[in-house]
Motif scaffolding. Sequence first.
Motif, PDB file in Angstrom:
ATOM      1  N   GLN A 152       1.189  -1.104  -0.002  1.00 40.19           N
ATOM      2  CA  GLN A 152       0.092   0.246  -0.136  1.00 40.19           C
ATOM      3  C   GLN A 152       0.616   0.676  -0.100  1.00 40.19           C
ATOM      4  O   GLN A 152       0.355   2.546  -0.341  1.00 40.19           O
ATOM      5  CB  GLN A 152      -0.929   0.021   1.078  1.00 40.19           C
ATOM      6  N   ASP A 180      -5.313   5.012  -7.049  1.00 35.45           N
ATOM      7  CA  ASP A 180      -5.742   3.741  -5.572  1.00 35.45           C
ATOM      8  C   ASP A 180      -6.490   2.540  -7.071  1.00 35.45           C
ATOM      9  O   ASP A 180      -7.054   2.295  -6.913  1.00 35.45           O
ATOM     10  CB  ASP A 180      -6.556   4.343  -5.325  1.00 35.45           C
ATOM     11  N   LYS A 194     -10.483  -5.648  -8.634  1.00 32.29           N
ATOM     12  CA  LYS A 194     -11.194  -5.627  -8.039  1.00 32.29           C
ATOM     13  C   LYS A 194     -12.177  -6.047  -7.427  1.00 32.29           C
ATOM     14  O   LYS A 194     -13.221  -6.717  -8.175  1.00 32.29           O
ATOM     15  CB  LYS A 194     -11.573  -4.259  -7.788  1.00 32.29           C
ATOM     16  N   LYS A 236     -11.982  -3.438  -3.419  1.00 27.59           N
ATOM     17  CA  LYS A 236     -10.601  -3.164  -3.083  1.00 27.59           C
ATOM     18  C   LYS A 236      -9.575  -4.303  -4.330  1.00 27.59           C
ATOM     19  O   LYS A 236      -9.965  -5.119  -4.979  1.00 27.59           O
ATOM     20  CB  LYS A 236     -11.269  -4.660  -1.479  1.00 27.59           C
ATOM     21  N   GLN A 277      -7.449  -6.730  -5.530  1.00 25.99           N
ATOM     22  CA  GLN A 277      -7.407  -7.763  -5.677  1.00 25.99           C
ATOM     23  C   GLN A 277      -5.805  -7.839  -5.975  1.00 25.99           C
ATOM     24  O   GLN A 277      -5.802  -8.745  -7.260  1.00 25.99           O
ATOM     25  CB  GLN A 277      -8.381  -8.849  -6.170  1.00 25.99           C
TER      26      GLN A 277
END
Lengths: 62, 545
Positions: B442, B458, B522, B527, B529
Amino acid sequence: MLEIDPARIKPDSTFASLGLDSATAVHFILEVEGEYRIELYPGVTDDYPDLARFVEYLESLK
Amino acid sequence: MYADKPGETRALTFSQLYLQAADLGFRLASRTCPGDRVALIFPSSPEFVVAFFACLMSGLVAVPMMMPRRNSRNGASAAIITDCSPRLVLSLTALDVFPQDFRDLLENEKIGHMPIALVDNPTENLLTERGPMDPAFLQYTSGSTSTPKGVMVSHANLLDNLQMIRDRLGNHAGSSHVGWIPLYHDLGLIMNLLQPIYLGANCVLIAPSSFMHRPLNWLKAIHEHRAEVALAPNFAFDLCADRFQPHQMEGIDLSCWKIALNGAEPVRAETIERFCDIFRPYGFAPEAMRPGYGLAEATLLVSCGRRGAPTRMMSVSTAALGHGRIAPPVDSRDTARLVSCGSPVVDLSIAIVDPNNHRPVADDAIGEIWVRGPSVAGGYYQRPEESEGTFTAYLQTNGTPDDTGGWLRTGDLGFLDQEGELFVTGRIKDVMIIRGINHYPQDIEAIVGACHPAIRRDHCAAFAIRDDNGTEQIVVVQEVERTHRHSFSEAELVAAIQSAVVTEKDIALHKIVLIRPGALPKTTSGKVQRDLARRRWLAGELEPA
């Protein structure tokens, strides 16, 4: 060493943009030392962070 | 003792260390209260050692930190400062060597600063009593920038692990250490600095940059100081082999080297064999090579072979490994080589556990490595939730929790063989390890997302792969912004991403893959993957932008 197309390397390219981290910088510095038979120091590519400035520094060593 | 560049050697005796630390501790006490955190931002130097012991002696919690990187935004340093809210920052020089935004942060948070120099005539002394369970220092190697996690290592944890290291490695007051690992790194701090001090042995420190530049100088220093113990992550042994030149090794005798501990990143069989082959003619004994396993959450060392024991390796089936089982290889192409990290140190127990149901796995199965014992730390500083999940797990046996609990979940995968020796095979936590330093996907994704307007924030996945040499490398898969998808320059984006990641993290990305908007896998909740992105990239299934 960096596995990139030489055409992508411009005179004002920064070492960082070419993917030269501190570990690869060491290999690079050794290659330059061998090629030009000069002695450099660790961190020289941080002090002269792009090709133009680095070459200027090498010239000044002559 | 301390050696940096030739001619710049400085030394501290044990009595000088005591007097200097007591004197500094006295001065620190007037500006702090016991239990306050004190950030230590130093290069490898006698001043760091004095400052660290001054904190221990005056009841302060030391927080060793890396030097802020030049030209970088230093998000990681700022995040640690915010997380541990130190009363003081100690460093070698005045604050003006630090980047402006870092200085602003200290000012806004009203954090004091003290430049540290050794004094000519140390006389003051003020010992503050601290209990064994009080934290001695915080070790920040386990968290991402967004969630830095400072492991609270207590005095009792530290003393226990130092004793375990001594017993396992057979160290004694004559065991000189020579090392270059940074002192903000747990391996450098505990095993290379605190262990020799615990033993009453010599400790020689080399600047990390000096090792990277001339790796063979490390071996030269081992020879000169007749060091018994010198340790490093796996990459350093490769680097020495890469840089080997016979004329630079003339007259060097490594027969004094008894413990070449290899830890902090996966240990590779090929590295060990290559290093032994090259340096055996210079007296290096193959049985000195000591692969070990440990982590900051357990203070440091969890398992390692005994002094003088040969390193055990095992060939297993790659296919079975992929299914979480240990089996003999079918043929040479199905072969993976694993290196034993020895049995756990006497005070620690290891369990191999199914991470989903918390039951011990079968003998031939891979599971999460769980650790329990007196050097397991109390938790992460001011993070009760994460601490509970990581430090206080219960084993399930026959459907009921075992009665004592208190297991540390390491997030690493491995198995114990019939001799009770640990083999580490992978990890389930997100961390990626580059040259012995932990990095989090991240953090890399956030840096990439902010570096160019044509990059879709993102919508990035960073993950680790093994390159052809078996070395861990980071790949970034990034979506291009919809509005730029027909006008962007790939070369420009790649350069911007490389530049940002090298500047902030000192990592060269192995591959940067630009993909069209919407192509990143995602979950329905949005989120990223990472694991799926990784598998698709490996299979060549990601659509280029």
